[in-house]
Design an enzyme around this catalytic site. Structure first.
Site, PDB file in Angstrom:
ATOM      1  N   HIS A 166      -0.946   4.315   7.575  1.00 19.75           N
ATOM      2  CA  HIS A 166      -0.234   5.016   6.502  1.00 19.75           C
ATOM      3  C   HIS A 166       0.058   6.477   6.807  1.00 19.75           C
ATOM      4  O   HIS A 166      -0.718   7.137   7.483  1.00 19.75           O
ATOM      5  CB  HIS A 166      -1.068   4.936   5.213  1.00 19.75           C
ATOM      6  CG  HIS A 166      -1.385   3.530   4.820  1.00 19.75           C
ATOM      7  ND1 HIS A 166      -2.612   2.957   5.065  1.00 19.75           N
ATOM      8  CD2 HIS A 166      -0.623   2.580   4.271  1.00 19.75           C
ATOM      9  CE1 HIS A 166      -2.587   1.701   4.650  1.00 19.75           C
ATOM     10  NE2 HIS A 166      -1.390   1.437   4.165  1.00 19.75           N
TER      11      HIS A 166
ATOM     12  N   ASP B 188      -3.927   7.376   8.387  1.00 15.91           N
ATOM     13  CA  ASP B 188      -4.877   6.448   8.999  1.00 15.91           C
ATOM     14  C   ASP B 188      -4.128   5.541   9.979  1.00 15.91           C
ATOM     15  O   ASP B 188      -3.027   5.871  10.404  1.00 15.91           O
ATOM     16  CB  ASP B 188      -5.649   5.668   7.921  1.00 15.91           C
ATOM     17  CG  ASP B 188      -4.745   4.826   7.032  1.00 15.91           C
ATOM     18  OD1 ASP B 188      -3.546   4.665   7.369  1.00 15.91           O
ATOM     19  OD2 ASP B 188      -5.213   4.321   6.006  1.00 15.91           O
TER      20      ASP B 188
ATOM     21  N   SER C   6       0.804  -1.228   0.000  1.00 13.59           N
ATOM     22  CA  SER C   6       0.000   0.000   0.000  1.00 13.59           C
ATOM     23  C   SER C   6       0.834   1.273   0.000  1.00 13.59           C
ATOM     24  O   SER C   6       0.331   2.327  -0.365  1.00 13.59           O
ATOM     25  CB  SER C   6      -0.914   0.016   1.230  1.00 13.59           C
ATOM     26  OG  SER C   6      -0.143  -0.110   2.410  1.00 13.59           O
TER      27      SER C   6
END
Ligand SMILES: *[C@@H]1O[C@H](CO)[C@@H](O)[C@H](O)[C@H]1NC(C)=O
Ligand SMILES: *[C@@H]1O[C@H](CO)[C@@H](O)[C@H](O)[C@H]1NC(C)=O
Length: 354
Positions: free
Chosen positions: A320, A317, A24
């Protein structure tokens, strides 16, 4: 120190193409093309600061480090997901992939099993390398004996490893003994890198693992919101092994590959230790969440609240970084000194003649 760097933006990209692999931290929308995948972020919030406030599938409020690196290298945008090129513009697939592609998939890891339990379907690094083999075929078909030269000038960026470590602590699916886990990951990394090298990769830019024990989701497991020293120790051990692995691979063969490896751990730790001096007023809590401790008790969901001052937080979040943190990292990778990236920075790796 990274803040005062002057970045030159060239009209002509420094490399013919960029190929991106990993999780990610590098995904630009791959998971949107996976019907079953539970790690999708294609809803408002994610992308709130992306041009047009568009949710693209990036795990950030805007761009990620790969995007910034691509821009610093003179590209308008970082390359689109391979699956986009494969499925949306089939006719031009062969030609398009010569200009770069992004294979990274949020939730993925070095081990094939990583990501499957929490997200059902992600694209592991092994699969990403297999997908790149399709790109390699396009090169051979379209460019013949010039394929090798163009590939050798292209940049291969890889950012992976943290999900494997996370899941080891969360689920321990492999049941590997603690003292063997990191060497298992590195063995797997070596296998994937050798795959890429066989397919023609010559310039590798590697993003190593940050102090993942300091992510909001891990901090809230401790009473005083401390980092997990155990997870951080795994991250450090992984990075040391990865440095040694790259050094080894860079001495093999007739025309060995060149590489840059980011010192992601130390770089991030210095921000975590002193967020204020990097202009973050908060280095602990998440910007997007549903309240609770560090705003990190739930993941960023369509009904979550988003903080206003997104440039003041290190974390977007539970896991991240924010766009501005991604940018800080990208600047250090692109033009930083050897306390940030070694044995050379990405701007040097891009143009190195060898
Ligand atoms: C995972 O399982 C193995 C085998 O049972 C055990 O030795 C190891 O300590 C476990 N790891 C973690 C992080 O719990
Ligand atoms: C890295 O990048 C910058 C900008 O391209 C370059 O001028 C510099 O010499 C490099 N820094 C180091 C320490 O290698």
């Amino acid at each position: 120190m990274v803040g005062i760097m002057i970045l030159h933006v060239s009209a002509n990209p420094a490399v013919p193409a960029i190929y991106v692999f990993g999780d990610s931290t590098a995904d630009v929308g791959t998971n949107n093309y996976l019907a079953e995948c539970g790690a999708k972020v294609n809803f408002p919030h994610h992308g709130i600061d992306y041009p047009g406030s568009k949710p693209t599938g990036r795990f950030s409020n805007g761009y990620n480090s790969i995007d910034f690196l691509a821009q610093f290298l003179g590209f308008e945008e970082s390359p689109p997901p391979f699956l986009y090129l494969l499925r949306k513009d089939k006719k031009n697939f062969m030609r398009n992939v010569l200009n770069g592609a992004n294979f990274a998939s949020g939730g993925a890891g070095l081990l094939g099993i990583t990501g499957k339990r929490p997200y059902k379907r992600v694209i592991s690094v092994a699969e990403q390398v297999q997908q790149f083999a399709k790109v390699r075929n396009a090169y051979t078909k379209l460019l013949g004996n010039q394929a090798e030269d163009r590939l050798s000038k292209s940049l291969f960026l890889i950012s992976v490893g943290s999900n494997d470590i996370f899941e080891y602590f969360l689920y321990n699916q492999t049941q590997i003994k603690s003292e063997n886990f990191i060497s298992t990951l590195l063995y797997s990394y070596e296998y994937h890198l050798r795959g890429l090298l066989r397919l023609g990769a010559k310039r590798l830019g590697i993003v190593s693992v940050t102090p993942i024990g300091c992510c909001p989701i891990i901090r809230i497991r401790s009473e005083n919101e401390e980092c997990s020293d155990t997870m951080n120790a795994f991250a450090k051990k992984f990075n040391l092994g990865l440095e040694a692995l790259l050094k080894k691979l860079s001495t093999e063969g007739a025309k060995p590959m060149k590489y840059s490896i980011a010192k992601s751990y130390d770089m991030t730790l210095s921000v975590l230790n002193d967020p204020l001096s990097y202009n973050f007023k908060d280095g602990k809590s998440a910007c997007c969440g549903n309240g609770g401790r560090l705003n990190a008790e739930e993941r960023c969901k369509p009904d979550s609240k988003v903080c206003k001052d997104r440039n003041a937080l290190l974390f977007w979040d539970q896991f991240h970084p924010t766009e501005v943190a991604f940018k800080l990292a990208a600047m250090a990778l692109y033009g930083g000194g050897d306390q940030h990236i070694a044995p050379m920075n990405i701007s040097q790796l891009a143009i190195l003649k060898f």
